[in-house]
Write a protein that holds these residues in place. Sequence first.
Motif, PDB file in Angstrom:
ATOM      1  N   LYS A 156      -9.006 -22.089   1.559  1.00  0.00           N
ATOM      2  CA  LYS A 156      -9.362 -23.134   2.523  1.00  0.00           C
ATOM      3  C   LYS A 156      -8.268 -24.195   2.626  1.00  0.00           C
ATOM      4  O   LYS A 156      -7.909 -24.619   3.731  1.00  0.00           O
ATOM      5  CB  LYS A 156     -10.691 -23.779   2.119  1.00  0.00           C
ATOM      6  CG  LYS A 156     -11.902 -22.864   2.284  1.00  0.00           C
ATOM      7  CD  LYS A 156     -13.178 -23.524   1.770  1.00  0.00           C
ATOM      8  CE  LYS A 156     -14.382 -22.619   1.933  1.00  0.00           C
ATOM      9  NZ  LYS A 156     -15.631 -23.225   1.400  1.00  0.00           N
ATOM     10  N   ASP A 157      -7.747 -24.626   1.486  1.00  0.00           N
ATOM     11  CA  ASP A 157      -6.715 -25.667   1.494  1.00  0.00           C
ATOM     12  C   ASP A 157      -5.452 -25.198   2.214  1.00  0.00           C
ATOM     13  O   ASP A 157      -4.816 -25.962   2.943  1.00  0.00           O
ATOM     14  CB  ASP A 157      -6.357 -26.081   0.062  1.00  0.00           C
ATOM     15  CG  ASP A 157      -7.465 -26.875  -0.621  1.00  0.00           C
ATOM     16  OD1 ASP A 157      -8.430 -27.259   0.076  1.00  0.00           O
ATOM     17  OD2 ASP A 157      -7.364 -27.091  -1.846  1.00  0.00           O
ATOM     18  N   ALA A 158      -5.086 -23.938   1.997  1.00  0.00           N
ATOM     19  CA  ALA A 158      -3.845 -23.418   2.573  1.00  0.00           C
ATOM     20  C   ALA A 158      -4.041 -22.852   3.974  1.00  0.00           C
ATOM     21  O   ALA A 158      -3.066 -22.528   4.648  1.00  0.00           O
ATOM     22  CB  ALA A 158      -3.269 -22.335   1.660  1.00  0.00           C
ATOM     23  N   LYS A 159      -5.307 -22.716   4.386  1.00  0.00           N
ATOM     24  CA  LYS A 159      -5.615 -22.152   5.711  1.00  0.00           C
ATOM     25  C   LYS A 159      -4.942 -20.789   5.898  1.00  0.00           C
ATOM     26  O   LYS A 159      -4.260 -20.527   6.902  1.00  0.00           O
ATOM     27  CB  LYS A 159      -5.197 -23.117   6.819  1.00  0.00           C
ATOM     28  CG  LYS A 159      -5.962 -24.439   6.811  1.00  0.00           C
ATOM     29  CD  LYS A 159      -5.523 -25.346   7.952  1.00  0.00           C
ATOM     30  CE  LYS A 159      -6.402 -26.584   8.051  1.00  0.00           C
ATOM     31  NZ  LYS A 159      -6.412 -27.405   6.824  1.00  0.00           N
ATOM     32  N   ILE A 160      -5.154 -19.921   4.923  1.00  0.00           N
ATOM     33  CA  ILE A 160      -4.549 -18.594   5.000  1.00  0.00           C
ATOM     34  C   ILE A 160      -5.162 -17.793   6.145  1.00  0.00           C
ATOM     35  O   ILE A 160      -6.256 -18.094   6.628  1.00  0.00           O
ATOM     36  CB  ILE A 160      -4.702 -17.826   3.671  1.00  0.00           C
ATOM     37  CG1 ILE A 160      -6.175 -17.547   3.383  1.00  0.00           C
ATOM     38  CG2 ILE A 160      -4.036 -18.554   2.535  1.00  0.00           C
ATOM     39  CD1 ILE A 160      -6.385 -16.476   2.363  1.00  0.00           C
ATOM     40  N   ASP A 161      -4.448 -16.766   6.567  1.00  0.00           N
ATOM     41  CA  ASP A 161      -4.877 -15.961   7.704  1.00  0.00           C
ATOM     42  C   ASP A 161      -5.594 -14.678   7.298  1.00  0.00           C
ATOM     43  O   ASP A 161      -6.439 -14.184   8.033  1.00  0.00           O
ATOM     44  CB  ASP A 161      -3.662 -15.592   8.561  1.00  0.00           C
ATOM     45  CG  ASP A 161      -2.969 -16.822   9.113  1.00  0.00           C
ATOM     46  OD1 ASP A 161      -3.590 -17.532   9.914  1.00  0.00           O
ATOM     47  OD2 ASP A 161      -1.816 -17.088   8.718  1.00  0.00           O
ATOM     48  N   MET A 162      -5.239 -14.136   6.142  1.00  0.00           N
ATOM     49  CA  MET A 162      -5.768 -12.821   5.778  1.00  0.00           C
ATOM     50  C   MET A 162      -5.823 -12.656   4.267  1.00  0.00           C
ATOM     51  O   MET A 162      -4.981 -13.192   3.543  1.00  0.00           O
ATOM     52  CB  MET A 162      -4.886 -11.717   6.385  1.00  0.00           C
ATOM     53  CG  MET A 162      -5.372 -10.303   6.148  1.00  0.00           C
ATOM     54  SD  MET A 162      -4.302  -9.092   7.000  1.00  0.00           S
ATOM     55  CE  MET A 162      -5.208  -7.581   6.658  1.00  0.00           C
ATOM     56  N   ILE A 163      -6.822 -11.911   3.803  1.00  0.00           N
ATOM     57  CA  ILE A 163      -6.897 -11.493   2.403  1.00  0.00           C
ATOM     58  C   ILE A 163      -6.739  -9.984   2.368  1.00  0.00           C
ATOM     59  O   ILE A 163      -7.539  -9.250   2.950  1.00  0.00           O
ATOM     60  CB  ILE A 163      -8.241 -11.879   1.754  1.00  0.00           C
ATOM     61  CG1 ILE A 163      -8.478 -13.377   1.847  1.00  0.00           C
ATOM     62  CG2 ILE A 163      -8.269 -11.424   0.291  1.00  0.00           C
ATOM     63  CD1 ILE A 163      -9.902 -13.780   1.503  1.00  0.00           C
ATOM     64  N   GLN A 164      -5.673  -9.529   1.723  1.00  0.00           N
ATOM     65  CA  GLN A 164      -5.471  -8.095   1.537  1.00  0.00           C
ATOM     66  C   GLN A 164      -5.944  -7.742   0.132  1.00  0.00           C
ATOM     67  O   GLN A 164      -5.328  -8.122  -0.864  1.00  0.00           O
ATOM     68  CB  GLN A 164      -4.004  -7.735   1.740  1.00  0.00           C
ATOM     69  CG  GLN A 164      -3.567  -7.921   3.190  1.00  0.00           C
ATOM     70  CD  GLN A 164      -2.094  -7.652   3.406  1.00  0.00           C
ATOM     71  OE1 GLN A 164      -1.344  -8.535   3.794  1.00  0.00           O
ATOM     72  NE2 GLN A 164      -1.675  -6.430   3.154  1.00  0.00           N
TER      73      GLN A 164
END
Length: 449
Positions: free
Chosen positions: A375-383
């Motif tokens: 959430k903090d990093a606002k990532i786009d995807m979890i592989q």
Amino acid sequence: MQIKKFPESNLMQNPCLVVSDCNGNIFEIPDVGMAAFTGVKNVVPDETDMIPLPEGSMFFTLPGRAATGYDNSSKKFITITEYANKRVFPVAAFMPPGYVRTLHSAYTELKGAPPLPLYCYTATGWKNDRFYVAGNRIDRRIRHKIADTDFSRIDMQAAALLRRHKGNRLVEHLVNNCVFKYRCPNACNLALVRWECPVPVSKACNAACIGCISSQNKSSGFPSSQHRLDFIPGVEEILDYVVPHIKNAPDPIISFGQGCEGEPLLQAELIEEAIRKIRMSSRRGILNINTNAGIPDALEALCKAGLDSMRVSLNSAQDNFYQAYYRPRNYSFEDVKKSILIAKRYNVWVSLNYLVFPGFTDNPSEIAAFLKLAKDAKIDMIQMRNLNIDPQLLCRKMFFDKLSGNPVGIVKWIEIIKKEIPNVITGYFNPTITTIKASHVYLPKVKLR
């Protein structure tokens, strides 16, 4: 966020225990139920954890170990070393890419048991005339499903690639080592001129991961899975085969950072030059790096040069467990987080290559830390990738027995992830332009070419 304990099982639905004899013959023991290891304790697997054995899976016999099963009469876990006057061994499955393990194979280590090689050991059983495994399919794309492809065709096209790029050390490495020897899916796809193109560049690393697949000390007790690149290519060697691929392959991805090398950011200047020159030749496709993201300044230089996506590998979102597994040299977990924020600032697509290990990944403390990071990093995807290693060895080295709280189960963990961060894509493979375009939430963030 509410987290339930590991679910109780319906014993009537439990598959039979599967074992192997000394000759590698695999068979079930009808009167003994299957058991599985959560990473904390042995359990009877729940139906929600089990799927039919995926096509393309492999079986492993586990030497120096006794099979653990469940006696339905006494309702106790039992250890089995013999059956029908035969010495028997535990069996585990290794699922193909796109599947994540939900439970480990259950067994008891015997005195002098050797460490298991670097594979994923998935709990396996037999029911209704078919094998079942503790797994969950998390990506339905078939980018690494090369078993269905005629290997003679792959070899023919790989040989042609070698002839077209005669004298190119990198192509020679990818063909002779990765295609012919290891059947690396990305290298095979390079030969077939499709999808992801591997670009290994670094013979050194700034980490000493416990489960490193390309370099292991003899003291580890198990070999690395593959041979590490032993030279640094020149930029022209990279461009020589990469430019034709990005111009001609469907949904092309050019990926710096492969399993057969060290840390690519240690060769950031080389990659930066390659990125700029590739983009002078073509605006197609995705330029990606698979990295531990431990060198923020180097990563920023690549972002400025035109990097499109970054996949960051980590086993944990908790500093102490990250340090214990990666054993970083001259960087910290804070550097990793800094690199992620830098990439997002440059609108680079960020995927977390999360090494899933039942019993740890689904522990409440790790879930909370991971969700905060995402959430903090606002990532786009979890592989989601299986952490390939001897499970009991890792539990000892990482002191998982000291974790507080009970694991919720990988199936429940996936549900929590999708509920808590619904806009984050989950999957297995690096995203192509098609994948990114399909995720409308992220379309404004990424430079699409």
